[in-house]
Design a protein around this motif. Structure first.
Motif: not given
Length: 188
Positions: A32-49
């Motif tokens: 997975a590209s770093p951008d995909d991982v960043n997007i995924l991590m951003y989604g996880v952060v948004q979801f946890s918030e």
């Protein structure tokens, strides 16, 4: 949290990650590209918030509900207490009403007895007057003057007796009036 895991799984599937990391590395697969991982991590952060926000709002709502339940319980207790007091007051009123009714019945009985006594005394008085009048006429007509002295004394005694009877009648009427006044006071 399940949504985040589903999102992670979908991303991994899209990028072609195999079931074993060693196989994909050996096969020379694409990571997975770093951008995909960043997007995924951003989604996880948004979801946890979002989960945190939902948790806080749910906690506040539960606090309001518990406060409302507490108020309702205290109102129910107060109403129960008021109901008990009202029932006790009702019992006291019924007891007092029964007492007043018993007193009224006793007063009515006494009034009836007094009326009967007054009526009896009036009849006796009328009878005595009639007898006295008859005796006076018989005495005046048939007895000589020398016997009239003791007879006149007896007539005087009979008149005194009639006077006493009249006084007793007045006393009974006064008692009846007092009883009637008491009845009026009890009715109020």
């Amino acid at each position: 949290m399940q949504a985040a895991l589903c999102m992670l799984f979908a991303t991994l599937c899209v990028n072609g990650v195999s079931t074993s990391p060693l196989k994909s590395f050996q096969a020379g697969g694409n990571l997975a590209s770093p951008d995909d991982v960043n997007i995924l991590m951003y989604g996880v952060v948004q979801f946890s918030e979002s989960l945190h926000h939902i948790y806080q709002s749910t906690e506040a709502k539960l606090a309001r509900v518990m406060k409302a339940i507490s108020r309702t319980e205290s109102e129910v207790k107060r109403l129960g207490h008021d109901t008990e007091e009202a029932a006790q007051t009702e019992r006291q009123i019924k007891e007092k009403l029964q007492l007043i009714q018993a007193q009224m019945k006793a007063l009515k009985n006494q009034v009836q007895e007094n009326r009967g006594t007054v009526t009896k005394v009036e009849l006796e008085e009328a009878e005595l007057k009639k007898k006295l009048t008859s005796l006076e006429e018989n005495l005046n007509n048939s007895i000589p003057d020398m016997i009239k002295g003791p007879a006149l004394k007896n007539i005087s005694i009979l008149k005194d007796l009639m006077k006493w009877t009249q006084e007793q009648k007045l006393k009974l009427e006064n008692q009846n009036q007092q009883l009637a006044d008491l009845q009026k006071q009890n009715m109020v």
